[in-house]
Design an enzyme around this catalytic site. Structure first.
Site, PDB file in Angstrom:
ATOM      1  N   SER A   1       0.813  -1.216   0.000  1.00 30.32           N
ATOM      2  CA  SER A   1       0.000   0.000   0.000  1.00 30.32           C
ATOM      3  C   SER A   1       0.844   1.261   0.000  1.00 30.32           C
ATOM      4  O   SER A   1       0.301   2.361   0.048  1.00 30.32           O
ATOM      5  CB  SER A   1      -0.907   0.003   1.230  1.00 30.32           C
ATOM      6  OG  SER A   1      -0.153   0.186   2.410  1.00 30.32           O
TER       7      SER A   1
ATOM      8  N   ARG B   1      -5.980   9.803 -10.296  1.00 28.64           N
ATOM      9  CA  ARG B   1      -6.661  10.092  -9.020  1.00 28.64           C
ATOM     10  C   ARG B   1      -5.611  10.380  -7.942  1.00 28.64           C
ATOM     11  O   ARG B   1      -4.676   9.625  -7.756  1.00 28.64           O
ATOM     12  CB  ARG B   1      -7.516   8.897  -8.604  1.00 28.64           C
ATOM     13  CG  ARG B   1      -8.231   9.067  -7.244  1.00 28.64           C
ATOM     14  CD  ARG B   1      -7.476   8.430  -6.106  1.00 28.64           C
ATOM     15  NE  ARG B   1      -8.245   8.388  -4.863  1.00 28.64           N
ATOM     16  CZ  ARG B   1      -7.732   8.035  -3.691  1.00 28.64           C
ATOM     17  NH1 ARG B   1      -6.471   7.692  -3.580  1.00 28.64           N
ATOM     18  NH2 ARG B   1      -8.485   8.008  -2.617  1.00 28.64           N
ATOM     19  N   VAL B   2      -5.779  11.507  -7.266  1.00 29.75           N
ATOM     20  CA  VAL B   2      -4.912  11.828  -6.133  1.00 29.75           C
ATOM     21  C   VAL B   2      -5.799  11.835  -4.902  1.00 29.75           C
ATOM     22  O   VAL B   2      -6.878  12.436  -4.904  1.00 29.75           O
ATOM     23  CB  VAL B   2      -4.229  13.200  -6.335  1.00 29.75           C
ATOM     24  CG1 VAL B   2      -3.491  13.634  -5.075  1.00 29.75           C
ATOM     25  CG2 VAL B   2      -3.259  13.132  -7.516  1.00 29.75           C
ATOM     26  N   GLY B   3      -5.369  11.152  -3.856  1.00 30.71           N
ATOM     27  CA  GLY B   3      -6.177  11.067  -2.637  1.00 30.71           C
ATOM     28  C   GLY B   3      -5.822  12.157  -1.647  1.00 30.71           C
ATOM     29  O   GLY B   3      -5.361  13.236  -2.011  1.00 30.71           O
ATOM     30  N   ASP B   4      -6.037  11.839  -0.384  1.00 32.71           N
ATOM     31  CA  ASP B   4      -5.780  12.817   0.678  1.00 32.71           C
ATOM     32  C   ASP B   4      -4.299  12.917   1.053  1.00 32.71           C
ATOM     33  O   ASP B   4      -3.850  13.948   1.560  1.00 32.71           O
ATOM     34  CB  ASP B   4      -6.589  12.454   1.927  1.00 32.71           C
ATOM     35  CG  ASP B   4      -6.276  11.048   2.442  1.00 32.71           C
ATOM     36  OD1 ASP B   4      -5.946  10.167   1.624  1.00 32.71           O
ATOM     37  OD2 ASP B   4      -6.371  10.836   3.663  1.00 32.71           O
TER      38      ASP B   4
ATOM     39  N   THR C   1       1.964   7.000   0.292  1.00 33.72           N
ATOM     40  CA  THR C   1       1.006   5.968  -0.108  1.00 33.72           C
ATOM     41  C   THR C   1       1.061   5.662  -1.592  1.00 33.72           C
ATOM     42  O   THR C   1       1.525   6.493  -2.380  1.00 33.72           O
ATOM     43  CB  THR C   1      -0.427   6.443   0.218  1.00 33.72           C
ATOM     44  OG1 THR C   1      -1.338   5.359   0.037  1.00 33.72           O
ATOM     45  CG2 THR C   1      -0.865   7.585  -0.677  1.00 33.72           C
TER      46      THR C   1
ATOM     47  N   THR D   1      -1.779   3.143   3.441  1.00 29.55           N
ATOM     48  CA  THR D   1      -0.957   4.356   3.530  1.00 29.55           C
ATOM     49  C   THR D   1      -0.108   4.216   4.779  1.00 29.55           C
ATOM     50  O   THR D   1      -0.447   3.429   5.661  1.00 29.55           O
ATOM     51  CB  THR D   1      -1.903   5.583   3.712  1.00 29.55           C
ATOM     52  OG1 THR D   1      -2.770   5.675   2.583  1.00 29.55           O
ATOM     53  CG2 THR D   1      -1.144   6.886   3.878  1.00 29.55           C
TER      54      THR D   1
ATOM     55  N   GLY E   1      -6.836   5.507   5.285  1.00 33.19           N
ATOM     56  CA  GLY E   1      -8.237   5.168   5.044  1.00 33.19           C
ATOM     57  C   GLY E   1      -8.781   5.892   3.832  1.00 33.19           C
ATOM     58  O   GLY E   1      -8.010   6.413   3.012  1.00 33.19           O
TER      59      GLY E   1
ATOM     60  N   GLY F   1      -9.579   8.260   1.359  1.00 32.51           N
ATOM     61  CA  GLY F   1      -9.064   9.611   1.177  1.00 32.51           C
ATOM     62  C   GLY F   1     -10.124  10.635   0.831  1.00 32.51           C
ATOM     63  O   GLY F   1     -10.049  11.794   1.263  1.00 32.51           O
TER      64      GLY F   1
HETATM   65  N1  GLY Z   1      -5.718   7.552   2.249  1.00 34.57           N
HETATM   66  C1  GLY Z   1      -5.120   7.078   1.078  1.00 34.57           C
HETATM   67  C2  GLY Z   1      -5.889   7.374  -0.125  1.00 34.57           C
HETATM   68  O1  GLY Z   1      -7.116   7.450  -0.080  1.00 34.57           O
HETATM   69  O2  GLY Z   1      -5.282   7.531  -1.160  1.00 34.57           O
END
Ligand code: GLY
Length: 373
Positions: free
Chosen positions: A93, A248-251, A238, A220, A272, A274
């Site tokens: 991950s 796609r970019v997460g949090d 992550t 992550t 978790g 994002g």
């Molecule tokens: N928290 C990791 C993601 O959603 O990319």
């Protein structure tokens, strides 16, 4: 033989001890003896921060705590810790061997924040570099920006001397991707909405069937630390949501979401789902709660409540009307008090903590109970 110390080293050492400015820059780290009364040095991380080991058998939080308390810069220490997880091919991950996107390409996100310096850097959708946290740090150190993404981030990394690899997949990440692809079978879904739903369902089924661990679906690592001088830093890194839409970019690389550090009040970071975190900028909210006097645990719980309140779409709710996903936060305050909180109570949920007493996996406090279904 006595080591001679030249005038420049002496000035730097003295300035570091006193936290003084040298030229226009402040010097941090390298003064282990000095201690601010009441501050307990600690490093916290998501559970994988006490799983992967380096060649000396140390985990992320152990390395970070050892380096930090020996006087190294707190952020450098935390990044040295998460590098172990990024480079571990068995952690699917984070970093090298992280789960690829829907096209089979590993795209990595990371950010870091230095509390005393009030500086930050991040990268999103970065391909080809095993340890994106080091590139995030390079963005912080060598640019006037906070976030570089995609090809630009890779070009920056190349210019900074990072090795760019053609493919960060491992046999394991490729095998799981092909299983997901087989289940999704996009050629048979002409309607893009159905195809998207099938992709999400295939991933969740693979979690339910134990093919991939639940915590790795949005897996992550976040790692935060405070040294004896009260210097607070954090880093999050992550490979993001498994088999995400390319780009796609997460949090994780977003300041205030995957991580927030206020050098005076504390740090919070997340693992978790994002999107739930991005909508609420929850790490920022949690640190603001610390600023307003809440304990680490209460601040985190209030953050989780905000996530719960703002989750209203039926596709994201279970039969009881609660969020159907998982999200965790790891928090330290300015005294070194810490907490790990999770949307759902679970025996298995743990976060990594390292203090002068050594490293352990401590239980996460849950906001909600999982229904039996
Ligand atoms: N928290 C990791 C993601 O959603 O990319």
């Amino acid at each position: 033989m006595r080591k001679e110390i030249n005038r420049r080293e002496f000035v730097l050492a003295g300035a570091a001890t006193a936290g003084l400015a040298v030229g226009s820059r402040k010097v941090f780290g390298r003064a282990p003896a000095m201690q601010v009364a009441g501050v307990k040095p600690v490093v916290v991380a998501s559970g994988n921060g006490h799983r992967s080991r380096n060649s000396d058998g140390e985990t992320c939080v152990e390395v970070a705590f050892r380096k930090m308390t020996a006087g190294d810069d707190v952020l450098d220490s935390l990044i040295a810790g998460v590098n172990i997880v990024e480079l571990d091919p068995n952690d699917a991950s984070v970093g090298y061997g992280g789960r690829p996107n829907a096209d089979g390409v590993v795209q990595l996100d990371s950010c870091c924040m230095h509390g005393p310096k009030r500086q930050a850097g991040g990268v999103g959708a970065l391909e080809g570099v095993r340890a994106p946290s080091l590139v995030a740090k390079a963005v912080m150190d060598h640019t006037d920006h906070h976030l570089l993404v995609g090809d630009g981030a890779q070009q920056f990394a190349r210019n900074m001397g990072f090795e760019i690899e053609a493919d960060l997949n491992t046999d394991n990440s490729r095998r799981q991707y092909l299983e997901w692809k087989r289940r999704t079978d996009p050629g048979h879904y002409l309607n893009p909405e159905e195809r998207l739903e099938a992709g999400i369902q295939a991933g969740l089924d693979m979690v339910a069937e134990g093919i991939i661990p639940e915590e790795e679906y949005w897996g992550t690592i976040n790692c935060d630390g405070i040294n004896g001088r009260g210097e607070i830093c954090g880093v999050t890194t992550t490979s993001g949501l498994s088999w995400k839409i390319p780009g796609r970019v997460g949090d994780s690389p977003i300041l205030g979401a995957g991580l927030y550090v206020d050098g005076t009040y504390g740090a919070a970071g997340s693992t978790g789902r994002g999107e739930a975190n991005l909508y609420n900028l929850t790490s920022y909210l949690i640190v603001e709660n610390l600023r307003n006097g809440m304990s680490a645990k209460d601040a985190g719980m209030a953050g989780l409540k905000r996530v719960q309140e703002n989750t209203v779409e039926s596709r994201l709710l279970n039969d009881e009307g609660n969020p159907s996903f998982g999200i965790n936060f790891y928090i330290i305050d300015a005294k070194g008090e810490h907490a790990g909180v999770s949307l759902y109570e679970s025996e298995r949920s743990r976060y990594a903590v390292c203090t002068e007493n050594g490293a352990e996996l401590a239980p996460l406090e849950g906001l909600l109970q999982r229904s039996n279904g």
